[in-house]
Design an enzyme around this catalytic site. Structure first.
Site, PDB file in Angstrom:
ATOM      1  N   ASP A   1       0.847  -1.127   0.124  1.00  0.00           N
ATOM      2  CA  ASP A   1       0.121   0.003   0.134  1.00  0.00           C
ATOM      3  C   ASP A   1       0.835   1.291   0.005  1.00  0.00           C
ATOM      4  OD1 ASP A   1      -1.782   2.201   0.419  1.00  0.00           O
ATOM      5  OD2 ASP A   1      -2.497   1.087   2.404  1.00  0.00           O
TER       6      ASP A   1
ATOM      7  N   GLY B   1      -2.396  -5.020  -1.564  1.00  0.00           N
ATOM      8  CA  GLY B   1      -2.293  -3.450  -1.373  1.00  0.00           C
ATOM      9  C   GLY B   1      -3.324  -2.991  -0.558  1.00  0.00           C
ATOM     10  N   HIS B   2      -3.831  -1.620  -0.880  1.00  0.00           N
ATOM     11  CA  HIS B   2      -4.369  -0.956   0.086  1.00  0.00           C
ATOM     12  C   HIS B   2      -5.895  -1.421   0.538  1.00  0.00           C
ATOM     13  CE1 HIS B   2      -5.627   3.028   1.923  1.00  0.00           C
ATOM     14  NE2 HIS B   2      -6.778   3.203   1.056  1.00  0.00           N
ATOM     15  N   PHE B   3      -6.642  -1.975  -0.542  1.00  0.00           N
ATOM     16  CA  PHE B   3      -7.799  -2.753  -0.278  1.00  0.00           C
ATOM     17  C   PHE B   3      -7.521  -4.046  -0.177  1.00  0.00           C
ATOM     18  CE2 PHE B   3      -9.755   1.333  -1.784  1.00  0.00           C
ATOM     19  CZ  PHE B   3     -10.484   1.574  -0.992  1.00  0.00           C
TER      20      PHE B   3
END
Lengths: 301, 299
Positions: free
Chosen positions: A251, A277-279
């Site tokens: 992320d 990643g972020h999600f």
């Protein structure tokens, strides 16, 4: 032979996700709910620019063991989006309305799962009423300056310091499909694991008339979250709640140092990284659910 | 117990068929029995998002979006003839390209007219069939269809096209999902919103109205389909609503060809004839599959 899953089987009713709404301070709050309300409650607090939709897979994985509630903030998902003249779009206001929402649905004690915007909302719930919070599960939900990736200095700080058309232009780019898609795809290991419903739906909510002003107000207010970090650290040190960090390590917005930093104030915090990643739930919902179940089984009753 | 153990992850891909991007969801394991899920109007493979996971540990599941739907390409109707024949040809090519030459088929709504055309040409491909609210009988049409059957399909004019306008509105789309739902709070509103997204595009309105017009092809009994059942070694499972009325003394009836559709009147003759009164009250995703007379899978 009895056919499970066909009759009005109460277990199944709890397992199936319910899509509900209720008015809180005259604002319609949409929420997803699953699991037996008699079991420990886990409140899922979503990030930008998503909604409870980001928890669609996780909810099913937790519903057998927990009572799961995932609300949409005002201006997000299916909740009402009152005009900024009617509702003050700050993280304080959102935390207040979520606190009242949880009270109204009768949830007195709960664990919080915080991702992105979920962190400033959830950390306020914890700060105001630590006795209600059974555990904090942070998935790229930041509360330390060490966790802020370069994006914050490049894009956000100029806007916070001087709100003008030039600084706003850069921030407005965060509201485009290109940016939303990037937020979901950056750091993902298997591109084909990414469900296009994710960014397609989020972008649709951003594209609603009036939504941009709401998002800009919150992005501006985000600086007050960073300013609040030291107070949250103090509360974490004092209360030492069970903390589980399961962090998407690729992320660029909230970097791994932000996960490690929780250990500073809560030494027995468990820190895990997932290669996405972020999600992170888009690609690793199963692994994250396993961490949650294992952690909560050991740490809460 | 690992909470993820039961779930095989779903992948989201697209391949090129005759110059058009066909998007699809896929899950399960190569080598397991294959299942094809064909979607209805105005949805896409999205309608199978829960079912795919439920089937993925026993099957190799694939769910494509037709051209003009979901994430597949939607060429301009001026340059592309939207018809059920063409949707079926594309899907047949898609299945061949994916190596699906023998499979169980699940059809809902538009999935029937698409899928029946494919297996009509390739009856050997059909291992078994699940028909969920997809019609192939006159008796299955409700009064809702009168405006189309009695007017539009007989004489297409601006006047007879009028009912289509309502067909593509938010209210109608919502009604398609909500009508008959016993527990409305179980219906995810996102279904509605994603459809709205599709319908926001004016071009798509034109695309989607075409297949409706050509649905007249399905009006009446399709001899091809009857022949198909007679020829194919398909075992057609019943749908189960609350389910119990389909059981005698707690045991499944063993009839080689069994067919039930969401209709109060059974087909009166032919291989579709049902042995009992098909008073079926369907709930989404509640059904029994029986694979080649083997294991019984209860969802």
């Amino acid at each position: 032979v009895d056919i499970p899953g066909n009759a009005d089987n109460s277990t199944e009713v709890f397992m199936q996700v319910r899509y509900r709404r209720r008015a809180v301070n005259n604002i319609g709050i949409f929420y997803r709910e699953a699991g037996d309300p008699g079991k420990p409650t886990v409140v899922l607090l979503h990030g930008f620019p998503s909604s409870s939709h980001m928890f669609r897979d996780l909810i099913g994985k937790l519903a057998g063991r927990y009572h799961v509630i995932a609300p949409d903030y005002p201006g997000f998902g299916y909740s009402d989006q009152p005009a900024p003249t009617q509702f003050k779009y700050t993280f304080d206001s959102i935390a207040d309305i979520m606190e009242k929402f949880l009270h109204d649905v009768g949830v007195a004690k709960y664990s919080i799962y915080i991702q992105d915007y979920g962190a400033p909302v959830g950390m306020r719930l914890f700060f105001n009423h630590p006795e209600r919070i059974q555990a904090i599960i942070t998935q790229n939900g930041n509360a330390y300056t060490e966790g802020l990736g370069g994006f914050w200095a490049d894009t956000m700080e100029p806007y916070w310091k001087d709100r003008n058309p030039a600084t706003e232009k850069k921030v407005r780019e965060l509201l485009t499909l290109e940016s939303t898609k990037y937020q979901y795809s950056v750091g993902v290991k298997e591109p084909e694991a990414l469900n296009p419903d994710s960014y397609t739906f989020d972008q649709m909510t951003l594209d609603r008339p009036g939504n941009a002003a709401i998002q800009l107000a919150l992005i501006y207010d985000y600086q007050n979250n960073v300013a609040r970090y030291p107070k949250w650290h103090e509360a974490l040190r004092k209360v030492k709640p069970p903390v589980l960090a399961v962090w998407g390590k690729n992320d660029p917005f909230f970097i791994p140092a932000g996960a490690e930093a929780f250990k500073r104030d809560v030494p027995d915090a468990e820190i895990h990284f997932v290669d996405t990643g972020h999600f992170a739930l888009e690609e690793q919902a199963g692994r994250i659910a396993d961490h949650i179940v294992r952690f909560l089984s050991a740490r809460i009753r | 117990v690992s909470s993820s153990a039961k779930t095989t992850s779903v992948t989201y891909n697209a391949i090129d068929i005759d110059g058009l991007k066909i998007a699809y969801r896929e899950a399960g394991t190569l080598g397991k029995p294959k299942v094809v899920l064909l979607h209805g109007f105005p949805s896409s493979s999205h309608q199978y998002r829960d079912l795919i996971r439920a089937l993925s540990d026993r099957f190799h599941v694939i769910a494509p979006d037709y051209q003009g739907f979901g994430n597949s390409d939607a060429p301009d109707p001026g340059a592309y003839a939207y018809s059920f024949d063409n949707l079926a040809v594309m899907m047949e090519k898609f299945l061949s390209a994916k190596g699906f030459d023998r499979y169980g088929l699940y059809v809902q709504d538009y999935g029937g007219p698409v899928g029946f055309r494919i297996v009509g040409r390739r009856p050997e491909a059909l291992e078994w069939l699940v028909v969920q609210n997809s019609n192939a009988y006159e008796v299955g049409f409700t009064a809702v269809w009168d405006g189309l059957r009695g007017a539009l399909w007989k004489n297409r004019s601006p006047e007879t096209e009028k009912p289509l306008e309502a067909f593509l509105t938010r209210d109608t789309i919502k009604a398609i999902y909500m009508q008959g739902a016993k527990k409305p709070e179980f219906i995810s509103p996102r279904q509605l919103e994603l459809r709205l997204l599709l319908h926001a595009a004016t071009a798509l309105r034109a695309h989607e109205s075409r297949p409706i017009l050509r649905l007249s092809d399905q009006c009446g009994f399709v001899p091809e389909v009857a022949g198909l059942y007679a020829r194919a070694s398909a075992e057609v499972p019943h749908f189960l609503g609350p389910g119990r009325h389909l059981f005698h003394g707690g045991r499944r009836r063993s009839v080689p060809y069994r067919f039930a559709e969401c209709s109060d009147t059974p087909p009166r003759s032919g291989p579709f004839r049902s042995g009992g009164p098909p008073r079926l009250h369907l709930r989404p995703y509640a059904f029994v599959l029986r694979h080649n007379g083997g294991e019984e899978i209860v969802m």
